[in-house]
Design an enzyme around this catalytic site. Structure first.
Site, PDB file in Angstrom:
ATOM      1  N   TRP A  26       0.816  -1.221   0.000  1.00 29.31           N
ATOM      2  CA  TRP A  26       0.000   0.000   0.000  1.00 29.31           C
ATOM      3  C   TRP A  26       0.849   1.269   0.000  1.00 29.31           C
ATOM      4  CZ3 TRP A  26      -0.528  -4.084   3.385  1.00 29.31           C
ATOM      5  CH2 TRP A  26       0.162  -3.973   4.587  1.00 29.31           C
ATOM      6  N   GLU A  39      -5.416   0.890   5.700  1.00 26.53           N
ATOM      7  CA  GLU A  39      -5.501   1.398   7.076  1.00 26.53           C
ATOM      8  C   GLU A  39      -6.620   0.723   7.852  1.00 26.53           C
ATOM      9  OE1 GLU A  39      -3.338   3.027   8.632  1.00 26.53           O
ATOM     10  OE2 GLU A  39      -2.104   3.416   6.875  1.00 26.53           O
ATOM     11  N   CYS A 194      10.533   1.592  17.865  1.00 19.82           N
ATOM     12  CA  CYS A 194      10.033   1.971  19.190  1.00 19.82           C
ATOM     13  C   CYS A 194       8.958   0.965  19.616  1.00 19.82           C
ATOM     14  CB  CYS A 194       9.477   3.402  19.146  1.00 19.82           C
ATOM     15  SG  CYS A 194       9.226   4.080  20.786  1.00 19.82           S
TER      16      CYS A 194
HETATM   17  S1  SF4 Z   1      14.775   6.644  21.717  1.00 23.47           S
HETATM   18 FE1  SF4 Z   1      12.678   7.097  22.292  1.00 23.47          FE
HETATM   19  S2  SF4 Z   1      11.590   7.125  20.341  1.00 23.47           S
HETATM   20 FE2  SF4 Z   1      13.526   6.120  19.973  1.00 23.47          FE
HETATM   21  S3  SF4 Z   1      13.108   3.927  20.246  1.00 23.47           S
HETATM   22 FE3  SF4 Z   1      13.805   4.714  22.213  1.00 23.47          FE
HETATM   23  S4  SF4 Z   1      11.962   5.234  23.326  1.00 23.47           S
HETATM   24 FE4  SF4 Z   1      11.415   5.065  21.164  1.00 23.47          FE
END
Ligand code: SF4
Length: 377
Positions: A26, A39, A194
């Site tokens: 997509w 989505e 993250c």
């Molecule tokens: S630095 Fe902050 S934004 Fe980046 S992976 Fe770690 S917790 Fe997530």
């Protein structure tokens, strides 16, 4: 994050995305129809699970007009296994609105997008920013976690205060041009770096801008959702047979899996020591109008639905007499035709077992077709 840092943050993130962003089906064009389908499919579902569904769906309904013209049953059949079937029904309804009210062209305004069935603030933002490069913020599961950490928000991100703070941040960091691309990069970072547990902060391109990283609070931000209390349930599914056909019922709009077909199915007392056959015979009669003889249990499945863990016991039964109740949609279906009907995951598993199951008359225990004169009143 200090607003003076935004341009440095965007540059690092965009560079990382150009280098590390996944090639997903997509993302190959910025067609609003394809963005919308992807989505909606990605809500509550992983990328890996969505890819084959997305490709099949687009293969069958390449345009919004094709989707609008389809039968709901076919849409549900292509959605089968993805779960949360209201998403598919809303897609179908929204496609009709787009064709009938907007001549098949996607609206570009956020408010108008949000008025479409099943399109919330996040999905509207994704369509408006990815397809039309509008400066529309997005907050979904991955960016909720990412933004909470970037700004070091230790409160509940689902609370009113949390939502206001996160949506405000999501808007503040967007540039006037290239908002769609930055949103995609933010979602990608949230999904791949993250992560909920053990975010890879060392290789994160924006760790210099992350408050949680500076404070060492990545493990506790965001505040987790309260644990769902799971309730055990037992249900039975009865494949009522007449001749070589089994009875399917279309689930109604006020039931879970509305619009899908299923065998006769209902809850029984959980953890009863033995199955109460008389109760099942009575319940089948109440629901269908048919009197039946219950045959063997041929399968048992365990599955989860929202906060319930369900044990499903699957039986075959032979119709003896009676007429089907008129207030429901029923079909007598041969096993080789099951594939034409959208079924829930467990109904599909049961249907597959039935394809292997010998036709036995449980009234007489003889293999073969039941006597027509007795069965087909
Ligand atoms: S630095 Fe902050 S934004 Fe980046 S992976 Fe770690 S917790 Fe997530």
């Amino acid at each position: 994050m200090n607003p003076v840092d935004y341009s440095s943050f965007r540059r690092k993130l965009n560079d990382w995305y150009a280098d590390q962003g996944r090639d997903l089906p997509w993302r190959r064009n910025f067609e609003p129809y394809q963005i919308w389908i992807s989505e909606i499919m990605l809500q509550q579902t992983t990328v890996v699970a969505v890819i084959p569904y997305f490709e099949r769906f687009l293969g069958r309904f390449p345009t919004v007009a094709d989707l609008a013209a389809a039968d709901e049953s076919e849409v549900l059949r292509l959605w089968e296994g993805l779960g949360y079937y209201s998403r598919a029904r809303n897609l179908h309804r929204a496609a009709k609105v787009i064709v009938e009210q907007y001549s098949g062209l996607f609206p570009t305004e956020l408010d108008t997008l949000q008025s479409l069935p099943g399109v919330g603030r996040y999905t509207a933002g994704a369509i408006a920013s990815f397809a039309f490069d509008q400066r529309a913020p997005i907050v979904e599961a991955n960016t909720l976690r990412l933004y909470s950490r970037l700004i070091g928000y230790a409160g509940d991100p689902r609370s009113r205060d949390g939502q206001e703070r996160l949506w405000a941040f999501a808007e503040d960091i967007l540039p006037r041009k290239g908002a769609g691309r930055l949103n995609q990069a933010l979602m990608e970072l949230g999904a791949t770096v993250c992560s909920p547990r053990e975010p890879d902060c060392e290789s994160c391109p924006v760790h210099a801008h992350c408050q949680a990283f500076r404070d060492g609070t990545q493990a506790t931000i965001p505040l987790p959702k309260p644990k769902t209390v799971i309730t055990e349930m037992t249900e039975v599914s009865i494949a009522v047979r007449t001749g070589s056909k089994y009875l399917l019922r279309k689930r109604t709009s006020n039931e879970r899996w509305a619009g899908l077909w299923d065998f006769v199915r209902f809850e029984i007392e959980h953890a009863a020591a033995a199955i109460d056959t008389a109760f099942i015979v009575g319940a089948v009669q109440d629901r269908t109008g048919l009197s039946v003889i219950i045959g063997p249990q041929i399968a048992e499945f365990k599955h989860g639905v929202t906060r319930y863990r369900i044990t499903l016991k699957c039986f075959v039964a032979d119709r003896v007499q009676g007429r089907l109740k008129a207030n429901e949609e029923w079909q007598w279906v041969q096993p080789e035709k099951f594939d034409e009907y959208p079924l829930s995951v467990t109904a599909r598993q049961f249907a597959e077992r039935l394809k292997q199951f010998p036709l036995v008359d449980h009234a007489t225990s003889k293999t073969g077709k039941m006597k027509k004169s007795r069965l087909e009143h």
